[in-house]
Scaffold this active site. Sequence first.
Site, PDB file in Angstrom:
ATOM      1  N   ARG A   8       0.868  -1.186   0.000  1.00 20.67           N
ATOM      2  CA  ARG A   8       0.000   0.000   0.000  1.00 20.67           C
ATOM      3  C   ARG A   8       0.896   1.225   0.000  1.00 20.67           C
ATOM      4  NH1 ARG A   8      -5.537  -0.071   1.598  1.00 20.67           N
ATOM      5  NH2 ARG A   8      -6.224  -2.111   2.309  1.00 20.67           N
ATOM      6  N   LYS A  24       4.975   4.380   5.397  1.00 22.16           N
ATOM      7  CA  LYS A  24       4.953   5.306   6.532  1.00 22.16           C
ATOM      8  C   LYS A  24       5.881   4.814   7.619  1.00 22.16           C
ATOM      9  CE  LYS A  24       2.671   8.800   8.352  1.00 22.16           C
ATOM     10  NZ  LYS A  24       3.948   9.321   8.833  1.00 22.16           N
ATOM     11  N   LYS A  80       2.326  -3.046  11.978  1.00 19.05           N
ATOM     12  CA  LYS A  80       1.570  -2.100  12.800  1.00 19.05           C
ATOM     13  C   LYS A  80       0.403  -1.500  12.009  1.00 19.05           C
ATOM     14  CE  LYS A  80       4.327   0.403  15.147  1.00 19.05           C
ATOM     15  NZ  LYS A  80       5.265   1.389  15.698  1.00 19.05           N
ATOM     16  N   LYS A 114      10.905   3.101   7.497  1.00 14.24           N
ATOM     17  CA  LYS A 114      11.552   3.724   8.664  1.00 14.24           C
ATOM     18  C   LYS A 114      12.844   4.367   8.205  1.00 14.24           C
ATOM     19  CE  LYS A 114      10.875   4.114  13.144  1.00 14.24           C
ATOM     20  NZ  LYS A 114       9.624   4.067  13.890  1.00 14.24           N
TER      21      LYS A 114
END
Length: 470
Positions: free
Chosen positions: A66, A70, A94, A106
């Site tokens: 997706r 993030k 998460k 990250k």
Amino acid sequence: MSSDGSTFLHSVNRMFDHAVALMDIPPGLAKQIKLANSIYNVRFHVRIRGEYQVFEGWRATHSEHRLPVKGGIRYALNVDQQEVEALAALMTYKCAVVNVPFGGSKGALRIDPKAYSRAELEAITRRFTLELDKKGYIGPALNVPAPDLGTGEREMGWIANTYRLLNPDDINAGACVTGKPVEAGGIAGRVEATGRGVQFGLREFFRHPEDMKLAGLDGTLDGKRIVVQGLGNVGYHAARFLQDEDGAQIVAIIERDGAVIDDDGLSVESVRDYLSETGGVKGYPDGRYEEDGTTVLEHECDILIPAALENQVTADNAGAIQARLIAEAANGPVTYEADQVLRDAGRVVIPDFYLNAGGVTVSYFEWLKNLAHVRFGRLQRRIMETRIESAISAIEELVGRKISEEHAKILSQEYDELNLVRSGLDDTMREAYQKIRELFHARADVPDLRTAAFIVSIDKLVHYYEEYAL
Ligand code: NAD
């Protein structure tokens, strides 16, 4: 590397494998999900105090099933690529477990932020942003960073501004990063979000007597004795909310330079003020100081909240942990080996990638706000408030007396961005916990909440790959 010799990435991957072994997944797909899709390792210089200083940074994209992906950006001296990969993987799991429609990523910069002035940090952060932009590792549609250890609103503001300058024709440029100051496109409630999510997650745990019983606990959060490690963004907010709003007692706070203990309860606010003034907890007047902070993880308490770093509870100290419940506010504080020791000792762990998902959840709300270019509640606020006031008056007129203070308080809650954000976060944390515990209680072969959370998360990823991925 943890004191028992396992790396953070190794630990996360073993937890993943453990869950996958209990699932039926098409051949090869587990490997695709587990491995990071790409990792950008960059070295760049900034001229500081007359010297060319070279910095090393990373941005790992774990899963692009997706978009955008993030995940936070960490500023710390001991970061390396494996750590960034582990953190990026946790971001994928998460987002999936709390139904935030993002992939995982990250970033990190190897730097001691305390060694630089504000102006120097700004120059370094802006240059890092430029490097990420050059390679497509930042952008509202592709990759959206956020704060993490050693970074906060200020850094996110610099990142947003740099990206905007580099991409002046992108009307959604502000959505390239979350955790920005509110006046620079941020959202109310983002700073507190991860700690708030820890509070909401714990409250949900305490709504289920069956789960409390597993940990040998009962009652509510009121009066529960808590040890917190790390009084930074996450630890401070979680501890303060649990103390002020749920009546919990914070009996020890562990920081970099040791721990401060008071079995009758510490004032979180006062320890935080002391920490801000002095940079540590040593010398704090209203508590007993212990120089070896790590040993205080073993202090007698009901709930241990590690909110600082990974690899804190390892095979070496897990057997000595006295807390009945370990609420993982940090990423990866308990190693794979320690997990097994804790489980055998009847301790319950609420896993990190569920419990600290408050940050990414509210980041999602911020990203939506930036794309909508309007604050949540701006259009509806007045009409909602007028309706409620009128409804209260009508009821009071009909029954001939005032409604109770308790009802009045709930009904007159302001319909503003902060309350809407908290409501969305509470709902997200409650619902996700319920899914995890349902699976845990339904399957005798699932040994703990972490494995259950992995299965819930991986199941969604598998479904997505099977149905929609190229
Ligand atoms: P932070 O930098 O604001 O705070 C970290 C705190 O831990 C500081 O007070 C620091 O002094 C303390 N600390 C550092 N080393 C320590 C040690 N060895 N022992 C005890 N204390 C130590 O960072 P944060 O944003 O609060 O992040 C903490 C953890 O939560 C990290 O694992 C991070 O990945 C995770 N997390 C953060 C967010 C977020 O929104 N900020 C979201 C999800 C997860």
